[in-house]
Scaffold this active site. Structure first.
Site, PDB file in Angstrom:
ATOM      1  N   LYS A 116       1.053  -1.100  -0.159  1.00  0.00           N
ATOM      2  CA  LYS A 116       0.167  -0.339  -0.579  1.00  0.00           C
ATOM      3  C   LYS A 116       0.833   1.244  -0.151  1.00  0.00           C
ATOM      4  CE  LYS A 116      -2.703  -2.891  -0.140  1.00  0.00           C
ATOM      5  NZ  LYS A 116      -2.898  -3.136  -1.151  1.00  0.00           N
ATOM      6  N   GLU A 200      -3.458   8.158   7.142  1.00  0.00           N
ATOM      7  CA  GLU A 200      -4.555   9.476   6.451  1.00  0.00           C
ATOM      8  C   GLU A 200      -5.256  10.042   7.049  1.00  0.00           C
ATOM      9  OE1 GLU A 200      -5.996   6.906   3.720  1.00  0.00           O
ATOM     10  OE2 GLU A 200      -4.173   6.325   2.767  1.00  0.00           O
ATOM     11  N   HIS A 235     -16.016  -4.934   4.924  1.00  0.00           N
ATOM     12  CA  HIS A 235     -15.624  -4.915   3.905  1.00  0.00           C
ATOM     13  C   HIS A 235     -15.915  -6.298   2.965  1.00  0.00           C
ATOM     14  CE1 HIS A 235     -13.289  -2.059   5.652  1.00  0.00           C
ATOM     15  NE2 HIS A 235     -13.681  -2.393   7.586  1.00  0.00           N
ATOM     16  N   ARG A 297      -6.673  -7.673 -10.876  1.00  0.00           N
ATOM     17  CA  ARG A 297      -7.630  -8.520 -11.571  1.00  0.00           C
ATOM     18  C   ARG A 297      -8.944  -8.238 -12.469  1.00  0.00           C
ATOM     19  NH1 ARG A 297      -8.746  -8.262  -5.902  1.00  0.00           N
ATOM     20  NH2 ARG A 297     -10.968  -8.115  -5.353  1.00  0.00           N
TER      21      ARG A 297
HETATM   22  C1  MV4 Z   1     -10.343   5.033   4.509  1.00  0.00           C
HETATM   23  C2  MV4 Z   1     -11.492   5.345   5.253  1.00  0.00           C
HETATM   24  C3  MV4 Z   1     -11.720   6.665   6.048  1.00  0.00           C
HETATM   25  N1  MV4 Z   1     -10.917   7.638   5.217  1.00  0.00           N
HETATM   26  N2  MV4 Z   1      -9.188   5.337   4.698  1.00  0.00           N
HETATM   27  C4  MV4 Z   1     -11.438   0.285   4.199  1.00  0.00           C
HETATM   28  C5  MV4 Z   1     -11.160  -0.556   2.977  1.00  0.00           C
HETATM   29  C6  MV4 Z   1      -9.760   0.264   2.543  1.00  0.00           C
HETATM   30  N3  MV4 Z   1      -8.691  -0.837   1.295  1.00  0.00           N
HETATM   31  C7  MV4 Z   1     -10.133   1.322   2.928  1.00  0.00           C
HETATM   32  N4  MV4 Z   1     -10.823   1.557   3.911  1.00  0.00           N
HETATM   33  C8  MV4 Z   1     -11.441   2.645   4.030  1.00  0.00           C
HETATM   34  N5  MV4 Z   1     -10.125   3.351   4.444  1.00  0.00           N
HETATM   35  C9  MV4 Z   1      -9.892   6.909   5.549  1.00  0.00           C
HETATM   36  N6  MV4 Z   1      -8.563   7.625   4.950  1.00  0.00           N
HETATM   37  C10 MV4 Z   1     -13.046   4.394   5.229  1.00  0.00           C
HETATM   38  C11 MV4 Z   1     -12.197   3.509   5.003  1.00  0.00           C
HETATM   39  C12 MV4 Z   1     -13.651   2.418   4.921  1.00  0.00           C
HETATM   40  C13 MV4 Z   1     -14.683   1.969   3.471  1.00  0.00           C
HETATM   41  C14 MV4 Z   1     -13.718   2.547   2.091  1.00  0.00           C
HETATM   42  C15 MV4 Z   1     -14.450   1.505   1.409  1.00  0.00           C
HETATM   43  C16 MV4 Z   1     -14.962   0.339   1.323  1.00  0.00           C
HETATM   44  C17 MV4 Z   1     -16.201  -0.306   2.507  1.00  0.00           C
HETATM   45  C18 MV4 Z   1     -15.357   0.596   3.545  1.00  0.00           C
HETATM   46  C19 MV4 Z   1     -16.315   1.013   5.160  1.00  0.00           C
HETATM   47  C20 MV4 Z   1     -14.928   0.848   5.947  1.00  0.00           C
HETATM   48  C21 MV4 Z   1     -14.291   1.648   6.044  1.00  0.00           C
END
Ligand code: MV4
Length: 670
Positions: A116, A200, A235, A297
Site C-alpha cells: 500500500k 491518512e 468490507h 484482476r
Molecule cells: C478509509 C476510510 C476513511 N478514511 N480511509 C476500508 C478498506 C480499505 N481498503 C480502505 N478503507 C477505508 N479507508 C480514510 N482515509 C474508510 C474506509 C472504509 C471503507 C472504504 C471503502 C469501502 C468500505 C469501507 C468500510 C469501512 C471503512
C-alpha cells in the site's frame, strides 16, 4: 486467439469465463477438487482435471498442480478468475516459465500494487490524487504523532501491508494517538508480519467508487467508467452499481483519467480496477476523490460494467492476453442506462450473517432476459460447503435509469426460490427498496446505519402459510396413497384408510414454527381442497401440486404459484421474497422416540469431529449429547433421538466428515 485455455478457479467465475470462451470457439479446461467433481464449472468445460482435496490450500491454491494440468491438456493460457491465484505474482511468473500465458497483468504490475505504501508513493508521483497523509519510512512514534497533528484529527492509521480493512485504527484526538499506534502496529505485525503503518486524514462520509481500466501490450489504455460499491458489510461488497449515483461527467472524466494514469504508471496490461475513496460529506465533488488501491484482476462486480457498456470484459481479457489491441478506443465507449448487481449468499442475516451450509434442495432463479442476468456456479441439488465462499449467485439487472433498475432488482430477487440453506434475499430486497438507498444517499456506513430496517423480522408463519402447507401435505399424502393402490385393490392403502375416511371428515396437523407447536384442524372439503382452522381463523385453500414442486393454489379464491419443498418432516414454503420453514409434528413419531429409538445419526453438514462423548455399548438417554461436530466455525452437538445403546461409533475426534455420512448408530431399547 487461443485454441484452448485452462480456468484456474471454480464457481460462478469459472462458469462465466467458460461461457465467453465457448462463444469465441476457445476450448476450455476446468480444474476441480474432490468436493467439486460434479460441479457446474466441471460439467460446462470441455475437459477437467482433478487437482486435489477440497481445502483450497490443497487444490485451487497449488500453483504446480494447476500448471501441470495445463501442460497435460495442452492449454495455452490460464485464466485465474478472481481470488485464489489471481493476484499472485509468483504464479504469474511460474506460468511464463512454463511457456503458458497468464491471462492477467505482468508480475511486476501485481507486485507494484501489492504494498500500500509503495503504491501510494507511486501514485503520488503519477499525479493521481491520494488521501492527505504520511507514508514515509520513518516510523518513530514521535514523528508519526507530529504527522498526525499536521494532517489534522481525525486520522486513520493503516497497515502498509494491509488491505480489506485489516489493521486500520481511527484516532480522534492527540491523547489517543500513542495507544492506537501501538495497537495498530501489534495487529499489523501479527496479521502481515510487517508492522509498518501509514497515516491518512480520516474521511467521515466516504463512498467507494472504482474505475474499470483496460490496457493492451501496445501502449493503449482506456477506462470503462465507474462502479459504486459503497454498500458493504465488513468490507464485503453487497450491492454494486454502474454508473455511480450523482456522478457528474466532469468528475467521471477526472477519475477516469486518474485511473488510466495509474495503470500507465505501472506498465499495466489487461483488466484492472482502480479503487478510489470519495469524500461525500459535502456531496460528490470532482476534487474530493483519492486513490485507495488497485486490484490487478477481473472483479466480482465486473458485470455491471458489461451491462452499461455492452462489452464482454472476459473477451477483452482473452484478446489482450493473446497480443491483440484493445477492441475499442476511449471515445468509442459510452454508458447506456443503469445496472445493479446483488450478491445472493447462503448466509443468515438474522444470525449475524453466519454462512449457511447445506444442500440446495431447491434453487429456482429469476428468468434471464435483456434486463436480468444471473451468474451462478451452482445448480439445484448442489451443496454449499464450508470449503468455499458461500455465494449462490450474482443477480445483475439493467434498465434505462436507476430507479427502474432497482425496481427490477427487487422483482427479480422476489422470484428466487431457495430451500436447504438460509439466504440474504429478503435482506437484499429491503436494501434495494430502502428510501435512502433509492434516493442515492449512499456511503460505506449505510448498512450499519440502517441495520434495523434491513434485517428481516422473524415473524410467525401467517395462517395463509399454514393453510398452504396443510394443503401440500394433504395432496402429497393422497398422491402417495393413490400411487400405492394402483394395480392392487386389496392393498391396505386402497382399503378403508384414514384418508378416504377423512376426505369427508377432518384431521389434525401439528406444525412446529421455530419453537411453537401450532395445532391446525383441517377439514377435507374436496379432492383438491382443505379448510384450515387455527385459533379463531379459517381459510379455504384449493390447488394442485405440480411435478416441479410448485403448488398452484387458491387461498380463499386468490390464485398463486408458490414453491413447496419437503425434506422428511421439514417443509419450506417459498413465497415471493419470503420463506417460511415449518416442521410437521407427528404425535405418533414423537411417542415412539420417547419409548426408545434407534438408527443412524448422520452428519448434518461437512465438518470435523471435535469430541466423542460416549463409548460403544453405552446406554444413553433421549437428548444426551453424543458427539460434537465443528462446521462453519460453529460447534454442533449430535444428541440421542431417544433412549438406547450406542451400537457403533464410526469416527474419532479429529476426523473430517462429509455431509450425510453415518457418525454413529444407536440401537433402540424396548
Ligand atoms: C478509509 C476510510 C476513511 N478514511 N480511509 C476500508 C478498506 C480499505 N481498503 C480502505 N478503507 C477505508 N479507508 C480514510 N482515509 C474508510 C474506509 C472504509 C471503507 C472504504 C471503502 C469501502 C468500505 C469501507 C468500510 C469501512 C471503512
Amino acid at each position: 486467439m487461443f485454441r484452448k485455455i485452462l480456468i484456474a478457479n471454480r464457481g460462478e467465475i469459472a462458469c462465466r469465463i467458460i461461457r465467453t470462451a465457448k462463444r469465441l470457439g476457445v476450448g476450455t479446461v476446468a480444474v476441480y477438487s474432490d468436493a467439486d467433481a460434479q460441479a457446474r464449472h466441471v460439467l460446462m468445460a470441455d475437459e477437467a482435471v482433478h487437482i486435489g482435496p477440497a481445502p483450497v490450500r490443497d487444490s485451487y491454491l497449488v500453483a504446480e498442480r494447476i500448471i501441470a494440468a495445463a501442460r497435460l491438456t495442452g492449454a495455452e493460457a490460464i485464466h485465474p478468475g478472481y481470488g485464489f491465484l489471481s493476484e499472485n505474482a509468483g504464479f504469474a511468473r511460474a506460468c511464463a516459465e512454463a511457456g503458458i500465458v497468464f491471462i492477467g497483468p505482468p508480475p511486476a504490475a501485481i507486485e507494484a500494487m501489492g504494498l500500500k505504501g509503495a503504491a501510494k508513493a507511486l501514485m503520488e508521483k503519477a499525479k493521481v490524487p491520494v488521501v492527505p497523509g504520511y507514508h514515509g519510512d520513518d516510523q518513530t512514534p514521535e514523528l508519526l504523532a507530529k504527522e498526525a497533528e499536521r494532517i489534522g484529527y481525525p486520522v486513520l492509521i493503516k497497515a502498509v501491508a494491509g488491505g480489506g480493512g485489516k489493521g486500520m485504527r481511527r484516532v480522534d484526538t492527540a491523547q489517543d494517538f500513542a495507544a492506537a499506534l501501538a495497537g495498530a502496529k501489534r495487529e499489523a505485525a501479527n496479521a502481515f508480519g510487517d508492522d509498518k503503518v501509514l497515516l491518512e486524514k480520516y474521511l467521515v462520509k466516504p463512498r467507494h467508487i472504482e474505475i474499470q481500466v483496460f490496457a493492451d501490450a501496445k501502449g493503449n489504455a482506456v477506462h470503462l467508467f465507474e462502479r459504486d460499491c459503497s454498500v458493504q458489510r465488513r468490507h464485503q461488497k453487497v450491492l454494486e452499481e454502474a454508473p455511480a449515483p450523482d456522478m457528474s461527467s466532469q468528475m467521471r472524466q477526472a477519475m477516469g483519467a486518474a485511473a488510466v494514469a495509474a495503470a500507465k504508471a505501472i506498465g499495466y496490461v489487461g483488466a484492472g480496477t482502480v479503487e478510489f475513496i470519495a469524500d461525500v460529506s459535502e456531496g460528490l465533488r470532482a476534487d474530493r476523490f483519492y486513490f485507495m488501491e488497485m486490484n490487478t484482476r477481473l472483479q466480482v462486480e465486473h458485470p455491471v460494467t458489461e451491462m452499461i457498456t455492452g462489452q464482454d470484459l472476459v473477451e477483452w481479457q482473452l484478446r489482450v492476453a493473446g497480443g491483440e489491441e484493445l477492441p475499442l478506443r476511449q471515445e468509442q465507449l459510452t454508458i447506456s442506462g443503469h445496472a445493479v448487481e446483488a450478491r445472493v449468499y447462503a448466509e443468515d442475516p438474522v444470525r449475524n450473517f453466519l454462512p449457511s451450509v447445506g444442500v440446495l434442495h431447491r434453487l429456482r432463479s429469476p428468468a434471464e432476459n435483456a434486463h436480468v442476468r444471473v451468474d451462478t456456479g451452482v445448480s439445484e441439488g448442489d451443496a454449499v460447503t464450508p470449503y468455499y465462499d458461500p455465494m449462490i449467485a450474482k443477480l445483475i439487472v439493467w434498465d434505462t435509469d436507476r430507479k427502474s433498475a432497482l425496481r427490477r432488482l427487487r422483482q427479480a430477487l422476489g422470484e428466487y426460490q431457495i430451500a436447504g440453506v438460509a439466504t440474504n434475499t429478503a435482506f437484499l430486497i429491503a436494501l434495494a427498496g430502502h428510501p435512502a438507498f433509492v434516493e442515492g444517499d449512499l456511503d460505506t456506513g449505510f448498512i450499519e446505519r440502517f441495520r434495523s430496517d434491513l434485517i428481516p423480522q422473524q415473524t410467525p408463519a401467517p395462517v395463509s402459510v399454514l393453510a398452504l402447507a396443510a394443503l401440500a401435505v394433504t395432496l402429497e399424502r393422497r398422491a402417495q396413497a393413490a400411487a400405492m393402490s394402483v394395480g392392487d385393490p386389496w392393498s391396505p392403502w386402497s382399503a378403508v384408510n384414514g384418508w378416504r375416511m377423512n376426505d369427508v371428515g377432518w384431521d389434525e396437523l401439528i406444525f412446529k414454527d421455530r419453537d411453537t407447536d401450532i395445532a391446525c384442524r383441517i377439514e377435507y372439503v374436496g379432492a383438491d381442497a382443505v379448510r384450515l382452522r387455527v385459533q379463531d381463523k379459517e381459510v379455504l385453500v384449493q390447488g394442485t401440486l405440480e411435478a416441479d414442486g410448485t403448488l398452484d393454489a387458491a387461498l380463499d379464491g386468490r390464485r398463486m404459484k408458490i414453491g413447496i419443498v419437503r425434506q422428511g418432516d421439514d417443509l419450506t414454503i417459498l413465497l415471493p421474497g419470503e420463506t417460511h420453514k415449518l416442521t410437521l409434528v407427528d404425535p405418533r413419531v414423537v411417542s415412539a422416540i420417547d419409548e426408545g429409538a434407534g438408527g443412524q445419526l448422520n452428519a448434518p453438514m461437512p465438518g470435523k469431529v471435535v469430541q466423542v462423548l460416549v463409548a460403544e455399548g453405552a446406554k444413553v438417554e433421549k437428548g444426551q449429547a453424543l458427539m460434537i461436530l465443528e462446521a462453519m466455525k460453529m460447534e454442533h452437538t449430535i444428541s440421542a433421538p431417544g433412549r438406547g445403546v450406542v451400537a457403533k461409533i464410526n469416527f474419532q475426534a479429529g476426523d473430517q466428515v462429509t455431509e450425510g455420512v453415518s457418525l454413529l448408530s444407536i440401537e433402540g431399547e424396548d
